[in-house]
Enzyme design. Sequence first.
Site, PDB file in Angstrom:
ATOM      1  CB  THR A 142      20.644  18.856   1.818  1.00  0.00           C
ATOM      2  OG1 THR A 142      19.784  18.048   1.534  1.00  0.00           O
ATOM      3  CG2 THR A 142      21.112  18.281   3.310  1.00  0.00           C
ATOM      4  CB  SER A 143      15.427  20.841   0.814  1.00  0.00           C
ATOM      5  OG  SER A 143      15.779  20.051  -0.366  1.00  0.00           O
TER       6      SER A 143
ATOM      7  CG  HIS B 179      23.217  13.288  -6.377  1.00  0.00           C
ATOM      8  ND1 HIS B 179      22.448  14.175  -5.911  1.00  0.00           N
ATOM      9  CD2 HIS B 179      22.849  12.044  -6.193  1.00  0.00           C
ATOM     10  CE1 HIS B 179      21.498  13.433  -5.036  1.00  0.00           C
ATOM     11  NE2 HIS B 179      21.851  12.339  -5.174  1.00  0.00           N
TER      12      HIS B 179
ATOM     13  CE1 TYR C 212      24.922  18.275 -15.534  1.00  0.00           C
ATOM     14  CE2 TYR C 212      23.728  17.735 -17.501  1.00  0.00           C
ATOM     15  CZ  TYR C 212      23.649  17.784 -16.032  1.00  0.00           C
ATOM     16  OH  TYR C 212      22.863  17.196 -15.361  1.00  0.00           O
TER      17      TYR C 212
END
Length: 230
Positions: free
Chosen positions: A171-172, A105, A54
């Site tokens: 987005t999938s 998220h 990160y």
Amino acid sequence: MKKKLVVLTGAGISAESGIKTFRDADGLWEGHDVMEVASPEGWRKNPELVLDFYNQRRRQLKEVRPNAAHTGLAELEKDFEVHIITQNVDNLHERGGSTSVLHLHGELLKVRSIGNPNHILDWEDDLYSTHTDPDGFQLRPHIVWFGEEVPALEEAVHLTDQADIFAVIGTSLQVYPAAGLVSYTRPDVPVFYIDPKPAGISGIGHRLEVISTSATEGITILKERLAKEA
């Protein structure tokens, strides 16, 4: 009174700014198995790896810029009450000018205490194991990892239920619970889905318009469609 436009965005919108996604690399995210760097198990197994991962993402974020899809959504605020619900952890929507952004998220530029989840700090630099809260608890990335609850989901459902128009961009629709938000739109609400490889959306029939293109190209088409809705 402006109509309420609610937009769910995913990795595809940030990919055009140069942020890589794991969905296009066989489950690998910058060369890592996502469960190694985005799960509680991965954190317990190797926190130093997770922190470094990160830290690299944070550095990368400083090098990229919002693209035309981000700024295009912000421009729609002239004619609509726009609310962004994003699966992305970057701040490109905010930098692009959007004023109402809900991060499902988590956020890359925030960290939180492992001992007190409500102890959340803005954080733009590297995070190390020596960084702790006032009580001595380790600070971790403020990211919702696989297997963790999504605290913002209730607010996202509420926004979706209040939408006059709903759009899905980049987005999938494979990651739940975010992928299920479309089902909370009211029966009369038009839904626009922008993605070069759109997934199937069932149950909304004639209300759905699929725009099979990139986010930056799709936002131009969306603006044309919405001109008659404003």
